[in-house]
Enzyme design. Structure first.
Site, PDB file in Angstrom:
ATOM      1  N   CYS A   1      -5.824  -4.876  -6.676  1.00  0.00           N
ATOM      2  CA  CYS A   1      -4.521  -4.362  -7.137  1.00  0.00           C
ATOM      3  C   CYS A   1      -4.604  -5.300  -8.480  1.00  0.00           C
ATOM      4  O   CYS A   1      -4.097  -6.298  -8.809  1.00  0.00           O
ATOM      5  CB  CYS A   1      -3.012  -4.728  -6.468  1.00  0.00           C
ATOM      6  N   CYS A   7      -1.107  -6.068 -10.259  1.00  0.00           N
ATOM      7  CA  CYS A   7      -0.557  -7.205  -9.424  1.00  0.00           C
ATOM      8  C   CYS A   7      -1.251  -8.701  -9.951  1.00  0.00           C
ATOM      9  O   CYS A   7      -0.553  -9.770  -9.979  1.00  0.00           O
ATOM     10  CB  CYS A   7      -0.595  -6.948  -7.961  1.00  0.00           C
ATOM     11  N   ASP A   8      -2.398  -8.776  -9.882  1.00  0.00           N
ATOM     12  CA  ASP A   8      -3.044 -10.093  -9.802  1.00  0.00           C
ATOM     13  C   ASP A   8      -3.728 -10.291 -11.233  1.00  0.00           C
ATOM     14  O   ASP A   8      -3.893 -11.682 -11.147  1.00  0.00           O
ATOM     15  CB  ASP A   8      -4.254 -10.020  -8.784  1.00  0.00           C
TER      16      ASP A   8
END
Ligand code: NAP
Length: 329
Positions: free
Chosen positions: A150, A153-154
């Site tokens: 992701c 997200c990261d």
């Protein structure tokens, strides 16, 4: 991702399921499911969304730059907007996985995790697809310690670091563009010498000084200490092995449809396992409709807008199905 959702206990969910027969149970909460929910609500259908994970694939998407009216937005932010839109219509969105769907007379029973069974006149399957894994040594071990699925997200965790994105499709390209806003260097590791991604990405990647494409390379192993440190690559032409020093590896090598689930509930699929749907998103099971990436609709052109459109069409078709069933002797 921070989606605002009121969580229910298993008991509360079971009570809600026993409250009566829904017009439509929507399974899945990506753009197809959320769009179906908006349209179902506007058709005044008693509707509930069962969401395994909010947003589906789009929650993992980098920048979305092709949704009309929005020049640029991250996948999670777009999902949040859609979710708020659904909540505006007061359609309940409940967390849970559909385990099975059975027909009892004119009513479907949707069995979900936690033992709740939702009864409904129609079902819209917006199940999405399951992201593929590399399946190489080290992938599991460094998952969450350098290996990610992701990008939005990261990405902030890799500020100033070196990352690799594996894949050559739209997802990989979109992730690489987003990651280049954070990382000092982004390597795209692609197994061929040509990208599958849409042409617009070819220019965006070529023009980005932080992005390098490593052609004809596959990852054969991921290594490190406590954290991921290296990706071991093999050249698909020469067989040569090389070591790429990285802090992160983002896996974006496509996804697979939920073939087993379709087979279990008797929905016909194409050879690849996508639900076969008609122009009104109807499946081979009358009363069950399918929308979004899990279907063979739109010639396999899988975009947020095509998924959303299919969700709208499925909701309208469910409405017509209910009206005609009510009118039949
Ligand atoms: P995809 O189009 O199937 O591309 C997967 C990529 O990963 C391909 O380049 C493939 O290589 C490579 N690959 C597959 N298995 C691999 C393996 N085991 N090892 C190494 N590489 C591997 O998947 P996607 O990029 O996730 O896109 C899925 C769908 O969503 C597509 O229809 C896409 O258009 C759509 N999408 C659109 C957007 C957008 O419009 N912005 C963004 C994301 C996704 P080959 O090229 O050699 O097959």
């Amino acid at each position: 991702m921070g989606f605002r959702l009121q969580l229910r206990s298993k008991k509360a969910l079971r009570r809600e399921a026993e409250a009566g027969v829904y017009d439509v149970v929507i399974v899945g909460s990506g753009p197809a499911g959320l769009s179906a929910a908006i349209f179902a609500a506007r058709f005044a259908l008693k509707t509930i969304v069962i969401a395994g994970e909010i947003g589906g694939q789009v929650s993992d998407a980098g920048y979305v730059e092709n949704y009309p009216g929005i020049l640029r937005i991250t996948g999670p932010d777009l999902v949040n907007r859609m979710l708020r839109h659904v909540q505006h219509y007061k359609v309940p969105v409940r967390m849970g996985w559909a385990l099975n769907i059975e027909r009892r007379g004119s009513v479907f029973e949707v069995h979900t995790t936690g033992g709740a069974v939702f009864k409904s006149k129609t079902v819209i399957l917006a199940l999405g697809v399951r992201k593929r894994k590399l399946g190489v040594p080290g992938e599991e071990e460094y998952s969450g310690r350098g290996v990610s699925y992701c990008a939005p997200c990261d990405a902030p965790m890799f500020k100033g670091k070196v990352v690799a994105v594996v894949g050559g499709g739209d997802s990989a390209a979109s992730a690489a563009v987003l990651l280049a806003d954070y990382a000092s260097r982004v390597y795209m590791v692609h197994r061929r010498d040509k990208l599958r991604a849409q042409p617009i990405y070819h220019r965006l990647l070529a023009d980005n000084p932080r992005v390098n494409i490593l052609w004809n390379k596959v990852v054969v192993k991921l290594e490190g200490d406590r954290l991921l440190r290296r990706a071991i690559l093999r050249d698909t032409k020469s067989g040569e092995i090389s070591v790429l020093r990285v802090d992160g590896v983002f896996v974006e090598i496509g996804a697979d449809p939920p073939r087993e689930f379709f087979e279990k509930i008797g929905v016909e699929t194409d050879e690849e396992g996508y639900a076969k749907v008609g122009p009104d998103q109807s499946t081979s099971v009358p009363g069950i409709f399918a929308a979004g990436d899990c279907t063979n609709a739109c010639n396999g052109f899988k975009q947020i807008i095509t998924a959303a459109a299919q969700g709208a069409v499925a909701a309208e078709a469910a409405y017509r199905y209910i009206v005609s069933a009510a009118g039949s002797p």
